[in-house]
Design an enzyme around this catalytic site. Sequence first.
Site, PDB file in Angstrom:
ATOM      1  N   ARG A   1      32.733  38.234  45.261  1.00  0.00           N
ATOM      2  CA  ARG A   1      34.178  38.479  45.410  1.00  0.00           C
ATOM      3  C   ARG A   1      34.431  39.879  45.941  1.00  0.00           C
ATOM      4  O   ARG A   1      35.339  40.105  46.748  1.00  0.00           O
ATOM      5  CB  ARG A   1      34.885  38.301  44.052  1.00  0.00           C
ATOM      6  CG  ARG A   1      34.992  36.848  43.613  1.00  0.00           C
ATOM      7  CD  ARG A   1      35.456  36.736  42.168  1.00  0.00           C
ATOM      8  NE  ARG A   1      36.726  37.377  41.950  1.00  0.00           N
ATOM      9  CZ  ARG A   1      37.052  38.064  40.841  1.00  0.00           C
ATOM     10  NH1 ARG A   1      36.198  38.184  39.850  1.00  0.00           N
ATOM     11  NH2 ARG A   1      38.225  38.615  40.723  1.00  0.00           N
TER      12      ARG A   1
ATOM     13  N   LYS B   1      33.247  37.177  30.153  1.00  0.00           N
ATOM     14  CA  LYS B   1      32.409  38.286  29.648  1.00  0.00           C
ATOM     15  C   LYS B   1      32.732  38.571  28.180  1.00  0.00           C
ATOM     16  O   LYS B   1      31.852  38.836  27.381  1.00  0.00           O
ATOM     17  CB  LYS B   1      32.663  39.559  30.467  1.00  0.00           C
ATOM     18  CG  LYS B   1      31.991  39.544  31.828  1.00  0.00           C
ATOM     19  CD  LYS B   1      31.945  40.930  32.445  1.00  0.00           C
ATOM     20  CE  LYS B   1      33.251  41.363  33.063  1.00  0.00           C
ATOM     21  NZ  LYS B   1      33.562  40.766  34.358  1.00  0.00           N
TER      22      LYS B   1
ATOM     23  N   SER C   1      36.799  35.748  35.017  1.00  0.00           N
ATOM     24  CA  SER C   1      35.760  36.787  35.062  1.00  0.00           C
ATOM     25  C   SER C   1      35.831  37.647  33.794  1.00  0.00           C
ATOM     26  O   SER C   1      34.818  37.882  33.117  1.00  0.00           O
ATOM     27  CB  SER C   1      35.986  37.650  36.316  1.00  0.00           C
ATOM     28  OG  SER C   1      35.290  38.859  36.241  1.00  0.00           O
TER      29      SER C   1
ATOM     30  N   ASP D   1      29.166  35.202  36.062  1.00  0.00           N
ATOM     31  CA  ASP D   1      30.146  36.208  36.465  1.00  0.00           C
ATOM     32  C   ASP D   1      29.482  37.287  37.308  1.00  0.00           C
ATOM     33  O   ASP D   1      30.057  37.759  38.296  1.00  0.00           O
ATOM     34  CB  ASP D   1      30.847  36.837  35.250  1.00  0.00           C
ATOM     35  CG  ASP D   1      31.885  37.866  35.695  1.00  0.00           C
ATOM     36  OD1 ASP D   1      32.757  37.489  36.501  1.00  0.00           O
ATOM     37  OD2 ASP D   1      31.805  39.035  35.294  1.00  0.00           O
TER      38      ASP D   1
ATOM     39  N   HIS E   1      39.116  45.477  27.786  1.00  0.00           N
ATOM     40  CA  HIS E   1      38.818  45.291  29.204  1.00  0.00           C
ATOM     41  C   HIS E   1      40.037  45.625  30.040  1.00  0.00           C
ATOM     42  O   HIS E   1      41.157  45.302  29.670  1.00  0.00           O
ATOM     43  CB  HIS E   1      38.386  43.849  29.489  1.00  0.00           C
ATOM     44  CG  HIS E   1      37.453  43.751  30.657  1.00  0.00           C
ATOM     45  ND1 HIS E   1      36.085  43.858  30.531  1.00  0.00           N
ATOM     46  CD2 HIS E   1      37.689  43.578  31.981  1.00  0.00           C
ATOM     47  CE1 HIS E   1      35.528  43.743  31.730  1.00  0.00           C
ATOM     48  NE2 HIS E   1      36.489  43.581  32.625  1.00  0.00           N
TER      49      HIS E   1
HETATM   50  N1  URA Z   1      37.443  43.059  35.809  1.00  0.00           N
HETATM   51  C1  URA Z   1      36.590  42.016  35.765  1.00  0.00           C
HETATM   52  O1  URA Z   1      35.660  41.999  34.965  1.00  0.00           O
HETATM   53  N2  URA Z   1      36.765  41.010  36.620  1.00  0.00           N
HETATM   54  C2  URA Z   1      37.761  40.980  37.519  1.00  0.00           C
HETATM   55  O2  URA Z   1      37.872  40.017  38.264  1.00  0.00           O
HETATM   56  C3  URA Z   1      38.664  42.062  37.570  1.00  0.00           C
HETATM   57  C4  URA Z   1      38.476  43.107  36.682  1.00  0.00           C
END
Ligand code: URA
Length: 431
Positions: free
Chosen positions: A168, A187, A183, A161, A82
């Site tokens: 956001r 995930k 966040s 999320d 990620h």
């Molecule tokens: N990627 C995400 O999944 N969430 C964030 O808040 C920032 C980047």
Amino acid sequence: MRAVDIIIKKRQKLELTSEEIKFFVEGFTHSQIPDYQVSAWAMAVLLNGMTANETTDLTLAMAHSGEILDLSGVVDIAMDKHSSGGVGDKTTLVVLPVVVACGLPVGKMSGRGLGFSGGTLDKMESIPGFRVNLTTEEFKNQLKHNGIVLTGQSLDLAPADGKLYALRDVTGTVQSIPLIASSIMSKKIAAGAQAIVLDVKVGLGAFMETLDEARRLASLMTDIGRLAGRKVVTLLSDMNQPLGQAVGNSLEVIEAIETLHGRGPADFLEHCLHVSAHMLVLGKRAVDLETGRRMAEGVIASGKAFEKFRVLVEAQGGDVSYADNPDKFPKAKFIEVVKADRRGILSQVNARTIGEASVSLGAGRAVKSDPVDHAVGFIIHHKVGDQLDKGEPLFTIYANDAIKQAAAREGLKTAFQWSNKPVAPLPLFYE
Ligand code: URA
């Protein structure tokens, strides 16, 4: 409990209890707490922060807002990656097929555009038919049969999320270390990842502008991952200038396809090889980074990585003829090459200015319900340290609206700073 009391408590800089956080997350997941209260709470968190305990509680509550995938019977090691978000960051589109082609299956949960940063899901939706809302069953089946999955938050997977992320994006509440950490890690936990490579971006076009902030985000996410029993490797990479040349949804998909054919921009290819090598080592497919890198180079050269990209597109309902023939992507109405109006060496190519301008062109959203224009964006032809002559192409605008095109032209010129003396290229990775 009342949502308003939890908002006030955060406004007063007090620590929320696990029960209060759970109540709040469950409330907004099931639409019992309205968007305006969630937005007010997110702003209070952004301004007043959260303790490590609160952030862990928030992450777990968001991960448990849907199902938690157990992939133990599906793959030998559930691997994921990620990025914390940046401009021109289409790394997943290349790294996923590369590592899958090297024999490491990956089921990944990505996000949409967030503030000035693009989103993998919006990019992939440039391909007609591509579905990003897989159910848990579809996720597992596809991972088992195809070894590659790229989906988003859904009603089954990390729905909290999905909801908070969309708010956001349009309420100025992105740049918060606890909100980003929870966040991302919610995930990863929901998608069953056992080993995770985190790519934390640093610089003007990242949510963390300084190395210090990026290190704090990285160590918080690493701690949360370890507490949840996951292996985590975190890289800190540059986001002062865009990654690669393309910024904008379909333009980035095209650049990723070119990179999978071995024809992508050098910085982007190098970034992808490095992230892939870390994933291959963590996923026990390579003994060291050098071997991992060679494996990644090998599957690009042989075409196996591109073949996996096709498999991904087809498995999720996308029209694979777009991958085979990127000329099929709809073109923006206005395409304008803007040339350098002086000779000199580039000392800054401000990724933030470029990301914000691409959102204004329509590549991102101003309000939650905005559609995304997949065709608009920029090609940024040069990097910090490049020497240019007057009249050389500096950037190309892809716009569907002449007024927005003119604004982008003027706005983007301010992204470039010049020097008469040599300027060192920016590093790709810091740590
Ligand atoms: N990627 C995400 O999944 N969430 C964030 O808040 C920032 C980047």
